[in-house]
Design a protein around this motif. Sequence first.
Motif, PDB file in Angstrom:
ATOM      1  N   GLU A 238      12.124   2.539   4.992  1.00 19.29           N
ATOM      2  CA  GLU A 238      12.112   1.305   5.785  1.00 19.29           C
ATOM      3  C   GLU A 238      10.693   0.870   6.134  1.00 19.29           C
ATOM      4  N   ASN A 239      10.311  -0.292   5.635  1.00 21.79           N
ATOM      5  CA  ASN A 239       9.006  -0.844   5.961  1.00 21.79           C
ATOM      6  C   ASN A 239       9.096  -2.152   6.736  1.00 21.79           C
ATOM      7  N   VAL A 240      10.282  -2.791   6.721  1.00 19.07           N
ATOM      8  CA  VAL A 240      10.308  -4.158   7.265  1.00 19.07           C
ATOM      9  C   VAL A 240      11.227  -4.369   8.470  1.00 19.07           C
TER      10      VAL A 240
ATOM     11  N   ALA B 211      10.565  -7.125  -2.811  1.00 19.24           N
ATOM     12  CA  ALA B 211       9.266  -7.688  -2.439  1.00 19.24           C
ATOM     13  C   ALA B 211       9.427  -9.204  -2.379  1.00 19.24           C
ATOM     14  N   GLY B 212       8.348  -9.870  -1.939  1.00 20.61           N
ATOM     15  CA  GLY B 212       8.489 -11.287  -1.588  1.00 20.61           C
ATOM     16  C   GLY B 212       8.010 -12.293  -2.616  1.00 20.61           C
ATOM     17  N   SER B 213       7.803 -11.889  -3.865  1.00 19.52           N
ATOM     18  CA  SER B 213       7.440 -12.879  -4.887  1.00 19.52           C
ATOM     19  C   SER B 213       7.808 -12.350  -6.267  1.00 19.52           C
TER      20      SER B 213
ATOM     21  N   ASN C  44      13.603 -10.112  -5.424  1.00 18.58           N
ATOM     22  CA  ASN C  44      12.806 -10.893  -4.485  1.00 18.58           C
ATOM     23  C   ASN C  44      13.703 -11.237  -3.298  1.00 18.58           C
ATOM     24  N   TYR C  45      13.461 -10.564  -2.192  1.00 13.19           N
ATOM     25  CA  TYR C  45      14.361 -10.733  -1.044  1.00 13.19           C
ATOM     26  C   TYR C  45      14.330 -12.159  -0.507  1.00 13.19           C
ATOM     27  N   LYS C  46      13.248 -12.888  -0.784  1.00 14.91           N
ATOM     28  CA  LYS C  46      13.160 -14.251  -0.263  1.00 14.91           C
ATOM     29  C   LYS C  46      14.092 -15.201  -1.014  1.00 14.91           C
TER      30      LYS C  46
ATOM     31  N   ARG D 279       0.578 -12.244   1.512  1.00 10.33           N
ATOM     32  CA  ARG D 279      -0.411 -12.728   0.525  1.00 10.33           C
ATOM     33  C   ARG D 279      -0.992 -11.598  -0.322  1.00 10.33           C
ATOM     34  N   ASN D 280      -1.051 -10.415   0.241  1.00 11.93           N
ATOM     35  CA  ASN D 280      -1.641  -9.287  -0.514  1.00 11.93           C
ATOM     36  C   ASN D 280      -0.720  -8.820  -1.635  1.00 11.93           C
ATOM     37  N   VAL D 281      -1.314  -8.559  -2.776  1.00 14.32           N
ATOM     38  CA  VAL D 281      -0.556  -7.955  -3.881  1.00 14.32           C
ATOM     39  C   VAL D 281      -1.134  -6.557  -4.064  1.00 14.32           C
TER      40      VAL D 281
ATOM     41  N   GLU E 227       5.836 -12.268  -8.850  1.00 20.31           N
ATOM     42  CA  GLU E 227       4.731 -11.438  -9.336  1.00 20.31           C
ATOM     43  C   GLU E 227       4.895  -9.989  -8.851  1.00 20.31           C
ATOM     44  N   LYS E 228       5.278  -9.856  -7.580  1.00 16.26           N
ATOM     45  CA  LYS E 228       5.429  -8.505  -7.025  1.00 16.26           C
ATOM     46  C   LYS E 228       6.626  -7.783  -7.652  1.00 16.26           C
ATOM     47  N   VAL E 229       7.716  -8.534  -7.883  1.00 17.11           N
ATOM     48  CA  VAL E 229       8.899  -7.922  -8.501  1.00 17.11           C
ATOM     49  C   VAL E 229       8.558  -7.440  -9.920  1.00 17.11           C
TER      50      VAL E 229
ATOM     51  N   ALA F  15       0.817  -1.215   0.000  1.00 16.09           N
ATOM     52  CA  ALA F  15       0.000   0.000   0.000  1.00 16.09           C
ATOM     53  C   ALA F  15       0.848   1.262   0.000  1.00 16.09           C
ATOM     54  N   VAL F  16       1.891   1.269   0.840  1.00 16.20           N
ATOM     55  CA  VAL F  16       2.752   2.452   0.969  1.00 16.20           C
ATOM     56  C   VAL F  16       3.896   2.388  -0.048  1.00 16.20           C
ATOM     57  N   GLY F  17       4.548   1.229  -0.105  1.00 19.42           N
ATOM     58  CA  GLY F  17       5.778   1.092  -0.888  1.00 19.42           C
ATOM     59  C   GLY F  17       5.604   1.421  -2.365  1.00 19.42           C
TER      60      GLY F  17
ATOM     61  N   ILE G 147       5.041   8.909  12.213  1.00 21.12           N
ATOM     62  CA  ILE G 147       3.713   8.317  12.024  1.00 21.12           C
ATOM     63  C   ILE G 147       2.798   9.329  11.337  1.00 21.12           C
ATOM     64  N   PHE G 148       1.913   8.765  10.551  1.00 22.66           N
ATOM     65  CA  PHE G 148       1.013   9.562   9.719  1.00 22.66           C
ATOM     66  C   PHE G 148       0.251  10.609  10.532  1.00 22.66           C
ATOM     67  N   ALA G 149      -0.255  10.180  11.713  1.00 22.68           N
ATOM     68  CA  ALA G 149      -1.147  11.051  12.484  1.00 22.68           C
ATOM     69  C   ALA G 149      -0.509  12.403  12.799  1.00 22.68           C
TER      70      ALA G 149
ATOM     71  N   GLN H  50       8.965  -7.486  12.417  1.00 17.06           N
ATOM     72  CA  GLN H  50       9.108  -7.635  13.876  1.00 17.06           C
ATOM     73  C   GLN H  50       7.769  -7.706  14.612  1.00 17.06           C
ATOM     74  N   TYR H  51       6.676  -7.408  13.918  1.00 17.64           N
ATOM     75  CA  TYR H  51       5.412  -7.187  14.627  1.00 17.64           C
ATOM     76  C   TYR H  51       4.888  -8.438  15.332  1.00 17.64           C
ATOM     77  N   ASN H  52       5.221  -9.613  14.816  1.00 11.88           N
ATOM     78  CA  ASN H  52       4.658 -10.830  15.407  1.00 11.88           C
ATOM     79  C   ASN H  52       5.665 -11.588  16.255  1.00 11.88           C
TER      80      ASN H  52
HETATM   81  N1  LIG Z   1       4.382   5.179  10.112  1.00  6.79           N
HETATM   82  C1  LIG Z   1       3.135   5.184   9.681  1.00  6.79           C
HETATM   83  O1  LIG Z   1       2.354   6.101   9.959  1.00  6.79           O
HETATM   84  C2  LIG Z   1       2.685   4.023   8.839  1.00  6.79           C
HETATM   85  C3  LIG Z   1       1.488   4.099   8.111  1.00  6.79           C
HETATM   86  C4  LIG Z   1       1.161   3.033   7.278  1.00  6.79           C
HETATM   87  C5  LIG Z   1       1.988   1.925   7.208  1.00  6.79           C
HETATM   88  N2  LIG Z   1       3.118   1.884   7.965  1.00  6.79           N
HETATM   89  C6  LIG Z   1       4.045   0.755   7.870  1.00  6.79           C
HETATM   90  O2  LIG Z   1       4.469   0.648   6.525  1.00  6.79           O
HETATM   91  C7  LIG Z   1       4.773  -0.708   6.242  1.00  6.79           C
HETATM   92  C8  LIG Z   1       4.009  -1.118   4.989  1.00  6.79           C
HETATM   93  O3  LIG Z   1       2.614  -1.020   5.265  1.00  6.79           O
HETATM   94  P1  LIG Z   1       1.542  -1.240   4.094  1.00  6.79           P
HETATM   95  O4  LIG Z   1       0.254  -0.795   4.614  1.00  6.79           O
HETATM   96  O5  LIG Z   1       2.083  -0.660   2.857  1.00  6.79           O
HETATM   97  O6  LIG Z   1       1.501  -2.823   3.996  1.00  6.79           O
HETATM   98  P2  LIG Z   1       1.714  -3.692   2.694  1.00  6.79           P
HETATM   99  O7  LIG Z   1       3.105  -3.484   2.222  1.00  6.79           O
HETATM  100  O8  LIG Z   1       0.617  -3.467   1.764  1.00  6.79           O
HETATM  101  O9  LIG Z   1       1.568  -5.156   3.251  1.00  6.79           O
HETATM  102  C9  LIG Z   1       2.528  -5.685   4.093  1.00  6.79           C
HETATM  103  C10 LIG Z   1       3.648  -6.362   3.296  1.00  6.79           C
HETATM  104  O10 LIG Z   1       4.761  -6.503   4.130  1.00  6.79           O
HETATM  105  C11 LIG Z   1       5.556  -7.571   3.673  1.00  6.79           C
HETATM  106  N3  LIG Z   1       5.957  -8.418   4.797  1.00  6.79           N
HETATM  107  C12 LIG Z   1       5.156  -9.075   5.637  1.00  6.79           C
HETATM  108  N4  LIG Z   1       5.897  -9.749   6.555  1.00  6.79           N
HETATM  109  C13 LIG Z   1       7.181  -9.510   6.237  1.00  6.79           C
HETATM  110  C14 LIG Z   1       8.420  -9.935   6.793  1.00  6.79           C
HETATM  111  N5  LIG Z   1       8.494 -10.727   7.854  1.00  6.79           N
HETATM  112  N6  LIG Z   1       9.541  -9.501   6.218  1.00  6.79           N
HETATM  113  C15 LIG Z   1       9.511  -8.698   5.149  1.00  6.79           C
HETATM  114  N7  LIG Z   1       8.373  -8.266   4.582  1.00  6.79           N
HETATM  115  C16 LIG Z   1       7.224  -8.654   5.125  1.00  6.79           C
HETATM  116  C17 LIG Z   1       4.711  -8.365   2.702  1.00  6.79           C
HETATM  117  O11 LIG Z   1       5.167  -8.117   1.402  1.00  6.79           O
HETATM  118  P3  LIG Z   1       6.298  -9.041   0.710  1.00  6.79           P
HETATM  119  O12 LIG Z   1       5.581 -10.077  -0.081  1.00  6.79           O
HETATM  120  O13 LIG Z   1       7.040  -8.090  -0.116  1.00  6.79           O
HETATM  121  O14 LIG Z   1       7.086  -9.642   1.804  1.00  6.79           O
HETATM  122  C18 LIG Z   1       3.336  -7.775   2.867  1.00  6.79           C
HETATM  123  O15 LIG Z   1       2.594  -7.833   1.672  1.00  6.79           O
HETATM  124  C19 LIG Z   1       4.415  -1.495   7.472  1.00  6.79           C
HETATM  125  O16 LIG Z   1       5.572  -1.674   8.244  1.00  6.79           O
HETATM  126  C20 LIG Z   1       3.460  -0.581   8.202  1.00  6.79           C
HETATM  127  O17 LIG Z   1       3.432  -0.832   9.595  1.00  6.79           O
HETATM  128  C21 LIG Z   1       3.468   2.913   8.747  1.00  6.79           C
END
Ligand SMILES: NC(=O)c1ccc[n+]([C@@H]2O[C@H](COP(=O)([O-])OP(=O)(O)OC[C@H]3O[C@@H](n4cnc5c(N)ncnc54)[C@H](OP(=O)(O)O)[C@@H]3O)[C@@H](O)[C@H]2O)c1
Length: 613
Positions: A233-235, A189-191, A209-211, A335-337, A193-195, A169-171, A287-289, A261-263
């Motif tokens: 940085e998203n991951v 990205a992780g597949s 594909n980082y995987k 799973r989301n594309v 298709e995504k690349v 969504a963001v990237g 953060i967005f807010a 790191q979230y889980n």
């Molecule tokens: N700071 C803020 O205000 C704010 C706002 C929105 C989002 N965010 C953060 O921005 C990031 C992206 O959010 P998004 O909404 O755009 O989500 P997204 O990228 O649409 O979906 C999450 C993606 O993260 C990847 N992922 C999941 N587990 C992973 C792992 N263990 N290692 C590496 N990649 C992993 C997966 O893509 P792959 O197939 O490529 O692995 C997954 O499709 C998240 O960290 C989110 O928390 C922050």
Amino acid sequence: MAAEGEELSNQRIILKDYVVGFPTEEHMVLTLSTVRSKVPEGSTALIVKNLYLSCDPYMRGRMSRPLHKSYTEAFVPGAVITGYGVAKVVDSGHPDFKAGDLVWGLTGWEEYTLITAPEGLTKIKYTDVPLSYYTGILGMPGCTAYVGFHEISSPKKGETVYVSAASGAVGQLVGQFAKLMGCYVVGSAGSKEKVDLLKNKFGFDDAFNYKEEQDLNAALKRCFADGIDIYFENVGGRMLDAVLLNMRVHGRIAVCGLISQYNLTQQEGIHNLFCVVTKRIRMQGFIFADHKHLYPEFLEFAIQHIREGKIVYVEDVVEGIEKAPSALIGLFAGRNVGKQVVVVARDLSYGTPSDILCLQLVKESLSDPNNYLTNSWNFDNTSEGSICKFYGVDCWHPNENKVLNLRLSNTGLTGNFPAGLENCTSLTGLDLSSNNLSGPIPANISRRIPFVTTLDLSFNNFSGVIPANLSKCVYLNVLNLQHNRLNGQIPVELGLLDRLTQFNVADNMLSGPIPSFQNKFSAASYVNNPGLCGDPLSECTAPAKKSRIGVIVGSAIGGVVLTVLIVGVIMFFFLRRVPIKKKEKDVEENKWAKSIKGPRESRLQCSRLQYRK
Ligand SMILES: NC(=O)c1ccc[n+]([C@@H]2O[C@H](COP(=O)([O-])OP(=O)(O)OC[C@H]3O[C@@H](n4cnc5c(N)ncnc54)[C@H](OP(=O)(O)O)[C@@H]3O)[C@@H](O)[C@H]2O)c1
């Protein structure tokens, strides 16, 4: 005070209990309850009907037991899950909202939500794009990408940018914003298709594909021989460690999220943090807010780029609120594309009222001898999205029945330029070519079709001048007016249409200079007009008015010279015959001759002055 109105059944997603580790579908449950369609009397609350729900990684943090104070509140086990969504106001006690308004913001994972603090909601301004975009590109993730890249990363043209989770969504937006700025952009990205999406849809310069990479450090070195200026940085985790080794001196890291790191019950450590010192890296979380005040600025930026086709957006849409839990946990398995969206309901009748009015007026204003419209444009069919199945009508999106294009080429339509098009408020393409349409092209055409990118009126009988007002259809990429009966000049203002990539006015009755366009068009675009000149046709000669002046001045001088000659010849013969006595009279004659010279000269000067006027 009791709420009145209808009792509506309300499916909702409840968090069963706090989550430890990876969330599963079992952590959430679908329940059925009821809600009143009216807000309690005297309250400032809203009842909204939820249309689209957003699945966002930050929601995982809200599923954990709240051990530390966070920027966002934890969910309450047994209560409905909340998150961003798009909704329609059903009833309002708040002065700023009324029934029917479309809004985006925090709502419940349910069909209807009572929102007691509606001030946090944003009214949807532009509905000529899919409404689901307000969960993504035009909502929180979009603004996050904008702020994170433009504000936090301090980008400069030509810099190198790396984006992780780049197809999400963001990237996907960060990469496109960076390309718009003229950066070199790589995503991971992780597949496969995504690349492919990154490289072929979003225009990243490179992607991997980082995987499939054994050594992330080596992968980054391969993509960035001279290092990374900006890391979005998203991951986190091992990706961040590898990036730190590859950052350039004075690089910036915008820490948007750390989804890897979230889980984890025990978060991974970072080993290469000392690079922050040695390379003087600026690493900043955000953060967005905190930046929501930039939303209006961002919205204008994004909507313009969407309309111009300069930014694209990929969504992963699942249907039905019952699919929301699986869609949410899918984020953590990749799973989301694209942006993960859940459709709860579509706010669709058979079309938006203004589009329906538009098509009704178009149909009424044209004569349709071959019955294309008569047979297909049936306004009695009120099934959902039916106007999108009308002959020649394209809609914005399979899920949004807004009229995007009208393609009525070669249908034998007769009449004038159709009425009512201004009501097709999302129209970006109009093809009326190869018909028998006649009369003028409306002088106020930009008010009728302000957002068109393609206008094809070729092979008709349109007459009169090309309206200068066309230059205000600023999104035009394609303008085809070939083979009509248009006369006069091509308005010089059309040169302002800097997005034009195709332009054709061949086979008309046009004359005068060709305006100077940013993109040059070949001579074929102008052939078969009686008087067009200038690049790419032959050079324009002196303007017609000047040459007339030349003729008049020339004739006047010629006249004077001829008169003087005739007078001279007559006088020559006369003088040879007259006696000496008469010579005295010559003085008078000369005087006369001199006296007539003066007025003639002055007449000539007057005429010159007149020409200059
Ligand atoms: N700071 C803020 O205000 C704010 C706002 C929105 C989002 N965010 C953060 O921005 C990031 C992206 O959010 P998004 O909404 O755009 O989500 P997204 O990228 O649409 O979906 C999450 C993606 O993260 C990847 N992922 C999941 N587990 C992973 C792992 N263990 N290692 C590496 N990649 C992993 C997966 O893509 P792959 O197939 O490529 O692995 C997954 O499709 C998240 O960290 C989110 O928390 C922050």
